[in-house]
Design a protein around this motif. Structure first.
Motif, PDB file in Angstrom:
ATOM      1  N   SER A   1     -23.396  31.379  21.295  1.00 39.65           N
ATOM      2  CA  SER A   1     -23.270  32.450  22.289  1.00 39.65           C
ATOM      3  C   SER A   1     -24.118  33.656  21.901  1.00 39.65           C
ATOM      4  O   SER A   1     -24.782  34.261  22.752  1.00 39.65           O
ATOM      5  N   THR A   2     -24.106  33.999  20.626  1.00 40.93           N
ATOM      6  CA  THR A   2     -24.915  35.126  20.146  1.00 40.93           C
ATOM      7  C   THR A   2     -26.397  34.858  20.368  1.00 40.93           C
ATOM      8  O   THR A   2     -27.115  35.695  20.927  1.00 40.93           O
ATOM      9  N   ALA A   3     -26.857  33.683  19.949  1.00 39.44           N
ATOM     10  CA  ALA A   3     -28.280  33.355  20.059  1.00 39.44           C
ATOM     11  C   ALA A   3     -28.735  33.285  21.512  1.00 39.44           C
ATOM     12  O   ALA A   3     -29.783  33.843  21.871  1.00 39.44           O
ATOM     13  N   ILE A   4     -27.960  32.633  22.342  1.00 41.22           N
ATOM     14  CA  ILE A   4     -28.351  32.471  23.745  1.00 41.22           C
ATOM     15  C   ILE A   4     -28.463  33.817  24.445  1.00 41.22           C
ATOM     16  O   ILE A   4     -29.435  34.097  25.139  1.00 41.22           O
TER      17      ILE A   4
ATOM     18  N   ILE B   1     -12.225  31.851  24.482  1.00 39.86           N
ATOM     19  CA  ILE B   1     -12.574  33.110  25.147  1.00 39.86           C
ATOM     20  C   ILE B   1     -13.012  34.127  24.096  1.00 39.86           C
ATOM     21  O   ILE B   1     -14.014  34.825  24.271  1.00 39.86           O
ATOM     22  N   PHE B   2     -12.274  34.203  23.004  1.00 40.17           N
ATOM     23  CA  PHE B   2     -12.553  35.208  21.978  1.00 40.17           C
ATOM     24  C   PHE B   2     -13.939  35.034  21.375  1.00 40.17           C
ATOM     25  O   PHE B   2     -14.733  35.975  21.329  1.00 40.17           O
ATOM     26  N   TRP B   3     -14.256  33.813  20.878  1.00 41.27           N
ATOM     27  CA  TRP B   3     -15.526  33.615  20.175  1.00 41.27           C
ATOM     28  C   TRP B   3     -16.726  33.695  21.109  1.00 41.27           C
ATOM     29  O   TRP B   3     -17.789  34.168  20.723  1.00 41.27           O
ATOM     30  N   VAL B   4     -16.557  33.242  22.344  1.00 40.81           N
ATOM     31  CA  VAL B   4     -17.656  33.357  23.304  1.00 40.81           C
ATOM     32  C   VAL B   4     -17.889  34.826  23.642  1.00 40.81           C
ATOM     33  O   VAL B   4     -19.033  35.297  23.646  1.00 40.81           O
ATOM     34  N   THR B   5     -16.817  35.571  23.900  1.00 41.75           N
ATOM     35  CA  THR B   5     -16.963  37.001  24.204  1.00 41.75           C
ATOM     36  C   THR B   5     -17.569  37.743  23.010  1.00 41.75           C
ATOM     37  O   THR B   5     -18.480  38.562  23.177  1.00 41.75           O
ATOM     38  N   ALA B   6     -17.073  37.451  21.821  1.00 40.77           N
ATOM     39  CA  ALA B   6     -17.616  38.114  20.622  1.00 40.77           C
ATOM     40  C   ALA B   6     -19.093  37.768  20.434  1.00 40.77           C
ATOM     41  O   ALA B   6     -19.917  38.643  20.146  1.00 40.77           O
ATOM     42  N   GLY B   7     -19.443  36.518  20.618  1.00 42.40           N
ATOM     43  CA  GLY B   7     -20.833  36.093  20.436  1.00 42.40           C
ATOM     44  C   GLY B   7     -21.764  36.668  21.484  1.00 42.40           C
ATOM     45  O   GLY B   7     -22.854  37.161  21.157  1.00 42.40           O
ATOM     46  N   THR B   8     -21.354  36.619  22.749  1.00 37.40           N
ATOM     47  CA  THR B   8     -22.228  37.150  23.797  1.00 37.40           C
ATOM     48  C   THR B   8     -22.370  38.664  23.680  1.00 37.40           C
ATOM     49  O   THR B   8     -23.445  39.212  23.932  1.00 37.40           O
TER      50      THR B   8
END
Length: 191
Positions: free
Chosen positions: A7-10, A135-142
């Motif tokens: 999520s962070t990279a994208i 939800i948490f890790w995707v939100t944190a990553g994005t």
């Protein structure tokens, strides 16, 4: 942890040259107050991407896994194409003037939140949350990806933006989206 890193990279790649990054550049040049701008971008992104991730998770409860696989896979493939279309800011000076009465933080928060609605990174957040069960890790990553792309834009401004190979970054981002979409279909049907 995979969903966080991906999520962070994208989003970091998708945000390069995106209208919200251009908006961050414009706000930084206009106000020259990076701290309230960055805090407003962070909060607007957390709220926007948090809701987007919840929508992505909700979609998984109303659609069959087969339909969801096709929607998410084709969504990633479509995002690959969208990454290759450069964004333009439009007439944001007028919008900044409209919201300026709320100060640097208020104007940045409102403008950034509104600009992010329907944007590539918001749609990517929905798709990532539908793909991964977090939800948490995707939100944190994005959100981290958004900040990684926008913090340098706010601090360094136009000088950095002119030196980055935006076209190459968009092509790399497009390739990642394409691989995710095609990879999900291959993994489901061939493996």
């Amino acid at each position: 942890m995979q969903e966080f890193l991906l999520s962070t990279a994208i989003v970091a790649l998708a945000e390069m040259g995106d209208k919200t990054q251009l908006l961050a550049l414009l706000l930084a040049a206009r106000y020259q107050k990076p701290v309230p701008i960055l805090i407003a971008i962070l909060l607007a992104t957390l709220i926007n991407h948090g809701v987007s991730a919840m929508v992505g998770q909700w979609v998984t409860t109303v659609l069959s896994p087969e339909i969801l696989l096709w929607i998410v896979s084709l969504g990633f493939i479509a995002m690959a194409g969208w990454m290759l279309i450069p964004d333009e800011l439009g007439d944001e000076d007028e919008n900044i003037n409209k919201w300026q009465k709320y100060g640097v933080f208020g104007a940045t928060f409102v403008l950034f939140f509104l600009a992010e609605i329907g944007d590539k990174t918001q749609i990517a957040t929905v798709a990532l949350a539908a793909r991964f069960d977090s939800i948490f890790w995707v939100t944190a990553g994005t959100t981290l990806g958004m900040m990684l792309a926008n913090a340098p834009a706010v601090f360094i401004g136009h000088k950095l933006a002119e030196k980055l190979p935006i076209s190459l970054i968009h092509k790399i981002g497009a390739l990642i989206f394409l691989l995710l979409g095609v990879g999900a279909l291959i993994q489901h049907y061939l493996l």
